[in-house]
Write a protein that holds these residues in place. Sequence first.
Motif, PDB file in Angstrom:
ATOM      1  N   SER A  16       2.252  10.101  20.652  1.00  0.00           N
ATOM      2  CA  SER A  16       2.816   9.371  21.784  1.00  0.00           C
ATOM      3  C   SER A  16       2.828   7.880  21.427  1.00  0.00           C
ATOM      4  CB  SER A  16       1.982   9.611  23.035  1.00  0.00           C
ATOM      5  OG  SER A  16       0.718   9.004  22.891  1.00  0.00           O
ATOM      6  N   THR A  17       3.506   7.102  22.236  1.00  0.00           N
ATOM      7  CA  THR A  17       3.550   5.660  21.998  1.00  0.00           C
ATOM      8  C   THR A  17       2.158   5.051  22.076  1.00  0.00           C
ATOM      9  OG1 THR A  17       5.810   5.535  22.846  1.00  0.00           O
ATOM     10  CG2 THR A  17       4.571   3.487  22.780  1.00  0.00           C
ATOM     11  N   SER A  18       1.362   5.476  23.027  1.00  0.00           N
ATOM     12  CA  SER A  18       0.020   4.906  23.158  1.00  0.00           C
ATOM     13  C   SER A  18      -0.854   5.256  21.958  1.00  0.00           C
ATOM     14  CB  SER A  18      -0.648   5.353  24.463  1.00  0.00           C
ATOM     15  OG  SER A  18      -0.807   6.739  24.488  1.00  0.00           O
ATOM     16  N   GLU A  19      -0.741   6.487  21.452  1.00  0.00           N
ATOM     17  CA  GLU A  19      -1.528   6.883  20.281  1.00  0.00           C
ATOM     18  C   GLU A  19      -1.092   6.104  19.042  1.00  0.00           C
ATOM     19  OE1 GLU A  19      -2.427  11.534  21.443  1.00  0.00           O
ATOM     20  OE2 GLU A  19      -0.522  11.011  20.502  1.00  0.00           O
ATOM     21  N   ALA A  20       0.208   5.981  18.839  1.00  0.00           N
ATOM     22  CA  ALA A  20       0.718   5.242  17.675  1.00  0.00           C
ATOM     23  C   ALA A  20       0.310   3.777  17.749  1.00  0.00           C
ATOM     24  CB  ALA A  20       2.235   5.375  17.588  1.00  0.00           C
ATOM     25  N   ALA A  21       0.412   3.193  18.932  1.00  0.00           N
ATOM     26  CA  ALA A  21       0.033   1.786  19.099  1.00  0.00           C
ATOM     27  C   ALA A  21      -1.446   1.581  18.806  1.00  0.00           C
ATOM     28  CB  ALA A  21       0.371   1.329  20.508  1.00  0.00           C
ATOM     29  N   ARG A  22      -2.267   2.506  19.272  1.00  0.00           N
ATOM     30  CA  ARG A  22      -3.708   2.404  19.036  1.00  0.00           C
ATOM     31  C   ARG A  22      -4.027   2.470  17.543  1.00  0.00           C
ATOM     32  NH1 ARG A  22      -7.452   6.918  20.144  1.00  0.00           N
ATOM     33  NH2 ARG A  22      -5.581   7.825  21.029  1.00  0.00           N
ATOM     34  N   LEU A  23      -3.367   3.387  16.829  1.00  0.00           N
ATOM     35  CA  LEU A  23      -3.616   3.512  15.389  1.00  0.00           C
ATOM     36  C   LEU A  23      -3.143   2.276  14.620  1.00  0.00           C
ATOM     37  CD1 LEU A  23      -2.666   7.225  14.708  1.00  0.00           C
ATOM     38  CD2 LEU A  23      -4.922   6.199  14.512  1.00  0.00           C
ATOM     39  N   LEU A  24      -2.036   1.688  15.061  1.00  0.00           N
ATOM     40  CA  LEU A  24      -1.474   0.543  14.350  1.00  0.00           C
ATOM     41  C   LEU A  24      -2.086  -0.790  14.770  1.00  0.00           C
ATOM     42  CD1 LEU A  24       2.290   1.560  14.416  1.00  0.00           C
ATOM     43  CD2 LEU A  24       0.769   1.549  12.431  1.00  0.00           C
ATOM     44  N   GLY A  25      -2.742  -0.822  15.914  1.00  0.00           N
ATOM     45  CA  GLY A  25      -3.319  -2.071  16.399  1.00  0.00           C
ATOM     46  C   GLY A  25      -2.293  -2.969  17.062  1.00  0.00           C
ATOM     47  N   TYR A  26      -1.225  -2.386  17.592  1.00  0.00           N
ATOM     48  CA  TYR A  26      -0.188  -3.127  18.305  1.00  0.00           C
ATOM     49  C   TYR A  26      -0.218  -2.738  19.776  1.00  0.00           C
ATOM     50  CZ  TYR A  26       2.150  -4.517  13.944  1.00  0.00           C
ATOM     51  OH  TYR A  26       2.450  -5.062  12.727  1.00  0.00           O
ATOM     52  N   LYS A  55       3.620  11.011  12.816  1.00  0.00           N
ATOM     53  CA  LYS A  55       2.278  10.645  12.355  1.00  0.00           C
ATOM     54  C   LYS A  55       2.319  10.167  10.909  1.00  0.00           C
ATOM     55  CE  LYS A  55      -1.346  13.247  13.431  1.00  0.00           C
ATOM     56  NZ  LYS A  55      -2.356  14.327  13.354  1.00  0.00           N
ATOM     57  N   ALA A  56       3.126  10.820  10.081  1.00  0.00           N
ATOM     58  CA  ALA A  56       3.229  10.441   8.675  1.00  0.00           C
ATOM     59  C   ALA A  56       3.778   9.019   8.533  1.00  0.00           C
ATOM     60  CB  ALA A  56       4.124  11.431   7.929  1.00  0.00           C
ATOM     61  N   GLU A  57       4.802   8.683   9.316  1.00  0.00           N
ATOM     62  CA  GLU A  57       5.384   7.338   9.254  1.00  0.00           C
ATOM     63  C   GLU A  57       4.403   6.283   9.759  1.00  0.00           C
ATOM     64  OE1 GLU A  57       8.423   6.182   8.034  1.00  0.00           O
ATOM     65  OE2 GLU A  57       8.506   8.180   7.172  1.00  0.00           O
ATOM     66  N   VAL A  58       3.676   6.612  10.805  1.00  0.00           N
ATOM     67  CA  VAL A  58       2.691   5.671  11.356  1.00  0.00           C
ATOM     68  C   VAL A  58       1.612   5.394  10.317  1.00  0.00           C
ATOM     69  CG1 VAL A  58       0.862   5.408  13.091  1.00  0.00           C
ATOM     70  CG2 VAL A  58       3.128   6.244  13.768  1.00  0.00           C
ATOM     71  N   TYR A  59       1.074   6.458   9.690  1.00  0.00           N
ATOM     72  CA  TYR A  59       0.037   6.262   8.666  1.00  0.00           C
ATOM     73  C   TYR A  59       0.580   5.499   7.457  1.00  0.00           C
ATOM     74  CZ  TYR A  59      -3.417   9.222  10.977  1.00  0.00           C
ATOM     75  OH  TYR A  59      -4.331   9.741  11.852  1.00  0.00           O
ATOM     76  N   LYS A  60       1.807   5.806   7.071  1.00  0.00           N
ATOM     77  CA  LYS A  60       2.422   5.130   5.923  1.00  0.00           C
ATOM     78  C   LYS A  60       2.558   3.629   6.214  1.00  0.00           C
ATOM     79  CE  LYS A  60       6.750   5.407   3.355  1.00  0.00           C
ATOM     80  NZ  LYS A  60       8.012   6.156   3.263  1.00  0.00           N
ATOM     81  N   PHE A  61       3.054   3.277   7.412  1.00  0.00           N
ATOM     82  CA  PHE A  61       3.197   1.878   7.776  1.00  0.00           C
ATOM     83  C   PHE A  61       1.834   1.200   7.895  1.00  0.00           C
ATOM     84  CE2 PHE A  61       3.548  -1.422  11.134  1.00  0.00           C
ATOM     85  CZ  PHE A  61       4.283  -2.337  10.391  1.00  0.00           C
ATOM     86  N   ALA A  62       0.848   1.907   8.444  1.00  0.00           N
ATOM     87  CA  ALA A  62      -0.488   1.338   8.575  1.00  0.00           C
ATOM     88  C   ALA A  62      -1.085   1.011   7.213  1.00  0.00           C
ATOM     89  CB  ALA A  62      -1.393   2.303   9.328  1.00  0.00           C
ATOM     90  N   CYS A  63      -0.845   1.869   6.226  1.00  0.00           N
ATOM     91  CA  CYS A  63      -1.366   1.611   4.876  1.00  0.00           C
ATOM     92  C   CYS A  63      -0.691   0.405   4.247  1.00  0.00           C
ATOM     93  CB  CYS A  63      -1.161   2.838   4.001  1.00  0.00           C
ATOM     94  SG  CYS A  63      -2.235   4.212   4.444  1.00  0.00           S
ATOM     95  N   VAL A  64       0.600   0.283   4.420  1.00  0.00           N
ATOM     96  CA  VAL A  64       1.341  -0.871   3.882  1.00  0.00           C
ATOM     97  C   VAL A  64       0.877  -2.151   4.567  1.00  0.00           C
ATOM     98  CG1 VAL A  64       3.628  -1.942   3.750  1.00  0.00           C
ATOM     99  CG2 VAL A  64       3.347   0.470   3.193  1.00  0.00           C
ATOM    100  N   LYS A  65       0.672  -2.082   5.883  1.00  0.00           N
ATOM    101  CA  LYS A  65       0.236  -3.227   6.662  1.00  0.00           C
ATOM    102  C   LYS A  65      -1.130  -3.721   6.183  1.00  0.00           C
ATOM    103  CE  LYS A  65      -1.386  -3.609  11.091  1.00  0.00           C
ATOM    104  NZ  LYS A  65      -1.508  -3.234  12.466  1.00  0.00           N
ATOM    105  N   GLU A  66      -2.024  -2.805   5.839  1.00  0.00           N
ATOM    106  CA  GLU A  66      -3.361  -3.175   5.389  1.00  0.00           C
ATOM    107  C   GLU A  66      -3.335  -3.828   4.008  1.00  0.00           C
ATOM    108  OE1 GLU A  66      -5.872   0.228   5.598  1.00  0.00           O
ATOM    109  OE2 GLU A  66      -5.914   0.227   7.780  1.00  0.00           O
ATOM    110  N   GLU A  67      -2.367  -3.459   3.178  1.00  0.00           N
ATOM    111  CA  GLU A  67      -2.292  -4.005   1.819  1.00  0.00           C
ATOM    112  C   GLU A  67      -1.847  -5.462   1.807  1.00  0.00           C
ATOM    113  OE1 GLU A  67       0.235  -1.443  -0.412  1.00  0.00           O
ATOM    114  OE2 GLU A  67      -1.176   0.216  -0.363  1.00  0.00           O
ATOM    115  N   VAL A  68      -1.113  -5.875   2.820  1.00  0.00           N
ATOM    116  CA  VAL A  68      -0.572  -7.246   2.858  1.00  0.00           C
ATOM    117  C   VAL A  68      -1.605  -8.231   3.214  1.00  0.00           C
ATOM    118  CG1 VAL A  68       1.098  -8.746   4.023  1.00  0.00           C
ATOM    119  CG2 VAL A  68       1.710  -6.408   3.429  1.00  0.00           C
TER     120      VAL A  68
END
Length: 68
Positions: A16-26, A55-68
């Motif tokens: 859901s949007t709330s779950e994705a936002a929580r995982l991404l910190g947005y 979920k795969a896209e959210v995790y992929k973006f989260a990993c890229v975000k952490e590398e920057v």
Amino acid sequence: MKHKVKQITQDRLLLSTSEAARLLGYAEQTLRKWALYENGPISPIRHGRSLRWSKAEVYKFACVKEEV
């Protein structure tokens, strides 16, 4: 009144949007703006009026975000 936070289980492919936002910190509104303007780093899957996020896209973006 506080809402209960659902556990994100391994077997679910969409979030859901709330779950994705929580995982991404947005904020949830940020993800909704990405969906509305179609300019975000990840795109949602529309299910009726609901937005679901891969979920795969959210995790992929989260990993890229952490590398920057």
